[in-house]
Design an enzyme around this catalytic site. Structure first.
Site, PDB file in Angstrom:
ATOM      1  N   GLU A 452       0.832  -1.198   0.000  1.00  0.00           N
ATOM      2  CA  GLU A 452       0.000   0.000   0.000  1.00  0.00           C
ATOM      3  C   GLU A 452       0.874   1.257   0.000  1.00  0.00           C
ATOM      4  OE1 GLU A 452      -2.452   0.271   3.472  1.00  0.00           O
ATOM      5  OE2 GLU A 452      -3.103   2.314   3.030  1.00  0.00           O
ATOM      6  N   ASP A 525      -1.391  -1.084   5.559  1.00  0.00           N
ATOM      7  CA  ASP A 525      -1.199  -0.491   6.880  1.00  0.00           C
ATOM      8  C   ASP A 525      -2.208  -1.037   7.883  1.00  0.00           C
ATOM      9  OD1 ASP A 525       0.797   0.968   5.828  1.00  0.00           O
ATOM     10  OD2 ASP A 525      -0.378   2.813   5.575  1.00  0.00           O
ATOM     11  N   ASP A 527      -4.436   0.230   9.631  1.00  0.00           N
ATOM     12  CA  ASP A 527      -5.458   1.224   9.950  1.00  0.00           C
ATOM     13  C   ASP A 527      -6.697   0.968   9.086  1.00  0.00           C
ATOM     14  OD1 ASP A 527      -4.763   2.031   7.442  1.00  0.00           O
ATOM     15  OD2 ASP A 527      -3.828   3.914   8.053  1.00  0.00           O
ATOM     16  N   ASP A 529      -7.935   2.494   6.411  1.00  0.00           N
ATOM     17  CA  ASP A 529      -7.690   2.467   4.972  1.00  0.00           C
ATOM     18  C   ASP A 529      -7.033   1.161   4.551  1.00  0.00           C
ATOM     19  OD1 ASP A 529      -8.830   4.807   4.294  1.00  0.00           O
ATOM     20  OD2 ASP A 529      -6.969   5.989   4.279  1.00  0.00           O
TER      21      ASP A 529
END
Ligand code: 1YM
Length: 692
Positions: A452, A525, A527, A529
């Site tokens: 990503e 990641d 998180d 997203d």
């Protein structure tokens, strides 16, 4: 349930004790319980309730009962009550014992009474009761019949005494109270309330006009009065309970399935009719969605793999919709027909057939094999659906428009796929510019990191082993196509790059042998997203590259969450718990320190990249700890050491089930319905906030 049904010679007889056929005792059931109830795990345990319930339900289907009560009692007991005729108690001429006792204590004892009743359980009526009895430490059966009240009790299927007349009664019906034997159900004997409720709700839809009460009285502290009222429900206990009664039958079930969806037309189609001696009941409605849900039942047994009835239904549906569309000029002469696939998009349907003789394909009852079900379903459905379309032109128009939309989407998707293919084919071996390929051309040792973001991609390129590790950076946000059909993704540059990098084409021309890497490692990641992109990629693999998932080629990288530095040594932790364990192993006592000292990198929107502020909460006694929010925060060495180096990293393999789950989440997050998305976001909002 019981196998080897073919062995039983079916004999037509009128109601009475003499028509019961006796084959063998109950020892085989206790010896090999799995053969009779599937397993001795939770599924088998619940099967006991279904078996007893089925007898009550059959009594209702034959028109003799309209109320069944299922009660979970304290101490592991279950009680099933119906208001039918009561199991026959007369003396059997051959065995010289009561029919009730024969039914409860011998295997394959059953009878087909009252000639024209549907043999609804797919076996002989009452066959399951003895199996349940054999696998219970204690069973008590009570029959209320023509003013007399009879009772018999058993231990592990063996009677305690002869059938006894207890007294007089004004009820009619059967009560079976049993306690599953813990010796058999070694994994546990606790029933799951939701499992029981869900099963019985479904059964209520299948038997129009039957009222089913389900009561959880397991925490009831008073004495359970087994000899009082026929219905515990009437006693007014304050216990969790649910009651089901569906006048609409399958129509109600379709309504239930579509509860949170947006229908594309108003009226639910419904038919119940007999053809060629087969009872056929069908309900359907289209919703604004891409999925298809067809629930199939034969003699009330779910057929998850469909079978002849579903074939008959689907073929007719395609033919009728095309015929109507042509007749009314919606499809012109030059237009091609809607395919089966097109008319299934957004369909919710329930098809239920009742057969006198039932045949399944294979050992399980997952797929119906009876051929007469195919033509009977086609006949009943064709007549009724033709009429429905003609009488409801607005509904018809919406249904056909939905099919046309599917047709257009299918064509667009194909064009997109073709263009991806063409690009790959035309450019020969040329790979996407974004890809930093590895040197090896042996797929079994090659790995593709799908990373990503460009900055993480940069670190990964520097930290990799170029011989075997390739890097494909994805620009995060671009993949975040909201409310997009997955087909559209194929038009996205990012996905095209992935398809080309993998080198195995897509769709009809996909070839597992051509996949260039046997490890496809998704590195996003930790998180929201990152989770979003991971869901999307998994959905993509699930829908277009299932063989890759089945081959076990897809992995998720597990980058660490924390780096702890102590005495010039670095320790990585992959969870909060691990972090605390590191502290402990280094001699820090968490209890004394309380809050953990964490250095975070705070991104400030107004500043240029790299111009970040370090905020440290000073708490003297813990070693410096860094929390990584994204892969981009790691330098190449850290990334290599923690996430990429095969001798040190942790990878999670993606199972087909996990990808399917992602597909469902994707559907919810990206689908057209706002409701489910909203509630999902509300549920997970707390977790999401942690990342902000
Ligand atoms: C709580 C469980 O078993 N009810 C029940 C079972 C039977 C009858 C009625 C029944 C069926 C028939 C005639 C028939 C059974 N009968 C038999 C057998 N509830 C529960 N209610 N009379 C009564 O099918 O013709 C097996 S089960 F074999 F005796 F007919």
């Amino acid at each position: 349930m019981a196998p080897k049904k073919e062995e039983i010679v079916k004999k037509k007889a009128s109601y009475g004790a003499e028509s019961i056929q006796v084959l063998e005792g109950l020892e085989p059931v206790r010896k090999r319980p799995g053969m009779y109830i599937g397993s001795t795990g939770p599924a088998g345990l619940h099967h006991l309730i279904w078996e007893i319930f089925d007898n009550s339900r059959d009594e209702a289907m034959n028109g003799h009962a309209n109320r069944v009560e299922v009660v979970l009692l304290p101490d592991g007991y279950v009680r099933v009550v119906d208001n039918g005729r009561g199991i026959p108690t007369g003396i059997h001429p051959k065995t010289k014992v009561s029919a009730l006792e024969t039914i409860m204590t011998t295997l394959h004892a059953g009878g087909k009474f009252g000639g024209d009743g549907y043999n609804v359980s797919g076996g002989l009526h009452g066959v399951g009761a003895s199996v349940v009895n054999a696998l219970s430490i204690h069973t008590r059966v009570e029959v209320h019949h023509e003013g007399a009240w009879f009772m018999q009790e058993y231990k592990q299927g063996i009677r305690k005494a002869a059938v006894k007349q207890m007294g007089k009664t004004k009820f009619n019906g059967t009560i079976v109270t049993f306690k599953p034997d813990a010796e058999i159900f070694k994994e546990g004997t606790e029933f799951n309330w939701d499992t029981v409720v869900t099963h019985l709700r479904q059964q209520a839809y299948l038997v129009k006009g039957l009222t089913i009460h389900v009561i959880d009285a397991r925490t009831y502290e008073g004495k359970v009065d087994l000899e009082g009222s026929l219905y515990i429900f009437d006693l007014g206990w304050e216990q969790p309970s649910q009651s089901f009664y569906f006048e609409g039958g399958l129509k109600s079930l379709v309504k239930h399935y579509n509860e949170f969806a947006k229908p594309v037309h108003k009226n639910i189609f419904y038919v119940e009719k007999e053809a060629e001696g087969v009872g056929v009941e069908i309900a359907l409605q289209y919703i604004d969605d891409l999925s298809t849900k067809i629930a199939a039942f034969a003699n009330n047994i779910p057929n998850p793999e469909g079978g002849t009835h579903i074939t008959g239904f689907k073929t007719s549906l395609t033919r009728l919709i095309n015929a109507y569309a042509r007749k009314n000029g919606i499809l012109k002469e030059k237009d091609e027909n809607l395919t089966g696939e097109d008319v299934l998009e957004g369909l919710t349907a329930v098809v239920s057939v009742k057969l006198r003789e039932i045949q399944f394909e294979g050992q399980t009852k997952a797929k119906l094999g009876s051929m007469e079900a195919q033509s009977a379903t086609a006949t009943v459905f064709s007549d009724a659906f033709t009429l429905f379309l003609e009488e409801n032109p607005d509904d018809a128009k919406e249904i056909i428009n939905k099919g046309l939309l599917a047709l257009r989407a299918r064509k667009a998707a194909k064009a997109a796929k073709d263009s991806v293919l063409r690009k790959g084919a035309l450019e020969g071996f040329s790979l996407p510019g974004k890809l930093a390929d590895c040197q090896s051309s042996d797929p079994s040792e090659s790995e593709l990191f799908i990373v990503e973001g460009d900055s993480a991609g940069g670190s990964a390129k520097m930290g990799r082993d170029r011989r075997t590790q390739a890097i494909l950076p994805l620009r995060g946000k671009i993949l975040n196509v909201e409310r997009a059909r997955l087909d559209k993704m194929l038009g996205s540059e990012q996905i095209k790059n992935l398809v080309l990098a993998m080198g195995a084409a897509i769709g009809d021309t996909f070839d597992l042998n051509k996949v260039r890497y046997h490890k496809l490692i998704i590195a996003t990641d930790a998180d929201v997203d990152g989770a979003h992109i991971r869901t999307l990629l998994l959905t993509f693999f699930f829908r277009y590259y299932r063989p890759i998932l089945e081959a076990g080629y897809v992995y998720i990288a597990q980058p660490p969450l924390y780096k702890i530095t102590h005495n010039k040594k670095e320790y990585y932790a992959y969870s909060d718990e691990e972090r605390d364990n590191v502290y402990k192993s280094l001699g820090f006592k968490l209890e004394e320190i309380g809050e953990v000292d964490i250095t975070e990198t705070i991104e400030d929107e107004s500043k240029e990249e790299g111009d970040e502020e370090e905020v440290t909460t000073k708490k003297p006694k813990l070693p410096p700890t860094q929390r990584y929010k994204g892969l981009g925060e790691m330098n190449p060495d850290e990334l290599k050491e923690t996430t990429m180096d095969p001798s040190k990293r942790v990878l999670k393999i993606v199972s087909i089930e996990a990808a399917e789950e992602a597909d469902k989440v994707f559907e919810m997050l990206m689908g057209n319905e706002v409701g489910p998305r909203k509630s999902f976001i509300q549920t997970y909002a707390k977790q999401a906030n942690l990342d902000i």
